[in-house]
Design a protein around this motif. Structure first.
Motif: not given
Length: 123
Positions: A22-51
């Motif tokens: 959930a976003a606050s202080g602004g509207t997400i309609s102006s932005y691309i949104m993405g999900w990332f994940r980071q497992a212990p000892g690993k770099e943050r990795e891309f999961v998904s994104a939506v325009s």
């Protein structure tokens, strides 16, 4: 804009979870949104994104066919439905927004990040 992710938890292999951001202080309609994940000892990795209008959606190969990203601009929220979870999906999941023109997979492209929500999948 501030982002708040929730919905993580402990689930068995094969189970499902739905993450929300959930976003606050602004509207997400102006932005691309993405999900990332980071497992212990690993770099943050891309999961998904939506325009901005959901016309373009991208997934990492590792989650394609199992995860679904969606957004509700009226509710200022983006979702990640995760099905058929495996222990390899265990990570802290982050939502983020990007001000660019096309959804990117590089975390460095994203401008604002939520605090993360833990997903743990037991075998």
């Amino acid at each position: 804009v501030q982002l708040q992710a929730c919905g993580g938890g402990l689930v068995q292999t094969g189970g499902s979870l739905r993450l929300s951001c959930a976003a606050s202080g602004g509207t997400i309609s102006s932005y691309i949104m993405g999900w990332f994940r980071q497992a212990p000892g690993k770099e943050r990795e891309f999961v998904s994104a939506v325009s901005r209008t959901s016309s373009s959606i991208y997934y990492a190969d590792s989650v394609k066919g199992r995860f679904t990203i969606s957004r509700d601009n009226a509710k200022n929220t983006v979702y990640l439905q995760m099905n058929s979870l495996t222990p390899e999906d265990t990570a802290v999941y982050y939502c983020a927004l990007e001000e660019g023109w096309s959804p990117g997979r590089n975390p460095a492209l994203y401008d604002v990040w939520g605090q993360g929500t833990q997903v743990t999948v037991s075998s």
